[in-house]
Structures are given as structure tokens and as C-alpha cells.
Write an enzyme that holds these catalytic residues in place. Sequence first.
Site: not given
Ligand code: ARG
Length: 456
Positions: A23, A110, A155-156, A277, A283, A285, A290, A317, A322, A325
Site C-alpha cells: 500500500s 492496526n 421550477t421544472h 475546441s 468554440k 467551452n 463540466e 481488523y 487497506q 485509503k
Molecule cells: N497497510 C495496512 C492498512 O492500510 C496497515 C495495517 C496492516 N495490518 C496488518 N495486520 N496487516 O490497513
Amino acid sequence: MKKLWAGRFNEKTESAVERFTESVSFDARLWRHDIDGSIAHVKMLGKQKIISPKDTAMIVTGLKEIADEIEAGKFRFKESLEDVHMNIEHALIKKIGPVGGKVHTARSRNDQVALDLRLYLRDEIKEIVKLVKALQKVLVNLAEKHIDIIMPGYTHLQRAQPVLLSHHLLAYYEMLERDSARFMDCLKRVNVMPLGSAALAGTTLPIDRKYVAGLLKFPAVTENSIDTVSDRDFVIEFISASGILMTHLSRFSEEIILWNSEEFGFIELPDAFTTGSSIMPQKKNPDVLELARGKAGRVYGNLMTILTVMKGLPLAYNRDMQEDKEPLFDTVDTIKSCLAILVKMMPGVRFKKSEMEEATMAGFLTATDIAEYLVKKGMPFRKAHAVVGKTVKYCIDRDMNLTDLRLNELRNFSELIGEDIFHCIAVKASVEGKKSFGGTSGKMVLARIKKIKTGK
Ligand code: ARG
């Protein structure tokens, strides 16, 4: 790279597994919060005599040096070390030797990751609320500057009644006010200190969680270690509040796009905030708007992602978490960029007063005012509605406006109509007449602007 958890393993981790489980490619952005959290944790371990003052000092210094290296771009995060937490701990041990291994005493990744996320989100929410307030300020300034512009309210998507442009703009101010309140409320639940829950059960070591909370400026500590390492409600809540914000920004963007169209012709966007464009030379835009409108889709998708990831997970956990994120980070980046670009663009928009006012002339926008006129003369509203309906039909059949009617023509529809009717047929008078609290009269709108600016 030898893993920090390699003790019970015989085989080296398969490289495909390293790639699949890592990660650090996205959680490296938590590095500063990770280090701040570790420093507070280690200071607590020192105070509680779980580790010696000398070890405490060495670890704190080592962590600060690592922070400097990351800041200077001299640190290389390694995929084989999985995540930001392991990368930093590994670097610490490399820097100060085995004593660095004491940083993870009475802690698990954790509770560590929960801490990092809460610290990160706490900072981001404050930045986001600042941006929301900046956009509100832009809207109030525009409302004040253009207080004399009347436009059709819809409205509408059909012309309905004349309103002040300022009143319409301030409608978005109110939405944003609720958005910032939602973020501040979410912050209360983000701002609770999770560290010391360890893997899930707490620890046998004599830690002082309140002390860590004090160092990191958390007003409270979490109550239940199992809940603490399982909980991502605060992420769900934040993305949900962001989804509502994006709903508002997408509606705003849509209206500005419509107003900028040839068909409406109410405004002109600044050149610097529009794009051309590649084929049609004429154009100009509204791509910025958007995209702001379209990015609502990303944020809703992120909300669905986090809800689905968390649904049905057993306590405590699980590595599924993970996956919290990327949707969180993407949401933060998306809403900040949308807010920032609107704050920059909106002051440059040219509002076309005469075109907007011209649009209030057709469409019988003051019909309701005539009905209310008859009500004031004693007619039941339902009857008044029918009388004015007939009057409108009379005008449509003759291709006329309400303002074209003479008194004797009007009196064919009701004896109650007198000379004073012309006052409420006029668009300006119609707007000024809306003095009910929260209505569109200049008096009400100016009072709201004053309250926003002065608090009184
Ligand atoms: N990279 C993990 C996460 O974002 C950290 C926690 C990992 N804990 C574990 N026991 N593998 O959740």
C-alpha cells in the site's frame, strides 16, 4: 528485503504477493502523520519507563531525521516493505540500530494506521472547511455587487417568478454552510485518539493513552480497543459529507453552464477559465464546470467503495480495510480541487443584467402576484388562481404579455381589479413585494448579506 515480521516464515514472500498487497504506493502520503504519531507514542513509552530516556531520545531524533529526509525527497519508499509504517520503522532500525525496534512496543499497525488516518483527515477537514468558506465568501461578494439584477427564477426549468440574482447565488451559500457544518461535525468523531488499542485487545504494558492524546491534541481517546481497530465510520462519514458537497457543486456548475449557453445568455465566463475546441474555431467551452459536475460521480463511487468494503466485515481488523485509503485520498483531492477552481473562477464571471431582466418579461412571471393581489381584496386563493389562469390564457391567445393589458380588459376577469393592479404586474414590484422571511425582496436579501457579514 527481509520482513520485520519474518520470524515464523520459512519461505521468502512471492514478489507477486508483495506487489498485490503493498500500500506504500498510495499510503506514503501519510508519512508525516505516521512520524508525528510515533514520536508521541515513544515519548509516552519513555514517560511510563517502558523504555529508557536514552532510547526514547535516540528514537525521537532518528524519526525526526527520517522526516527531514522524506521532506527533502531523499527517502526511497520500497514496495517490498509493504506500507508507510514498515518503511519508516525499517529506516529507523537501519539508522539507529536494534533500539529502533522499540518504537513498535505496545502498538500494532492496526491502531497505528487508524491513528495516521485520523491525524491526516483532521488536517484535511480543516483545509476543506477553509475552502468551502472561501467559496461562500465569493458568493456573498457577488450577491452584494449584483444586488440590483433581477432574473427569472425557475421550477421544472420553466420560468416561474422573478427573483434577485443575489438570492439565487445565496441559495448556494446556504448549501455550503450546511456542508461545512457537516464536515465540522464529522471532525468531532475523527478527532478521537485510537493508539494503544494495539492489535485488537489492548496491551499488558502500562501505557498512558491520555498522555498520547494530549501530545497529539486529541480531546478524547477511543473507548473500546476492538471497535477502534475495526472502525472506519469516520471515513464513510467524511466521504458521505463530500458526496453531498459534490451534489451542490454539480448543481451549481450545471446552472453556470446553462446560464453561459447561447440559449440563456445570462453570463459570460472568463476566457482564462474556458477551453477551445480542436475542430470548431468559434468554440469557448465551460470544461472546468463540466469537470466539477462530472467529478461528483467519482466521489459517489468512492462512497460506494468504502461502504461495500466495510459491509459484513467481521471484527476486528481485516486487510480489506487497506482499501479505505484510495477512495479517501481521491475524495480529498477531488473536492479540494473543485472548490479551489470555483473560488478562482467565479469572481471573473460577467453577469449580463439586461439579458437576465429581458428574460423576466416573457412567461407571465408575475401571474402569482396578481392572484395574491386578488386574495388581498378578499377572493379565495383557489378562485384567484382560476381568474389569473384565464387572464394568462387570454394573453396567450392574443400573443400578449400581462403588462400589455389595459385596466378595462383586466376588469373583465374580476371586478375586484383596480388601478393599483399595475403595481404588482411589474417585475420589480413583484420582487420587492416578496418580503416574507427568507423571500427574494432586496430588503430580505440585504438583511441576509448583512447577517452573514456582521453576524447581526
Ligand atoms: N497497510 C495496512 C492498512 O492500510 C496497515 C495495517 C496492516 N495490518 C496488518 N495486520 N496487516 O490497513
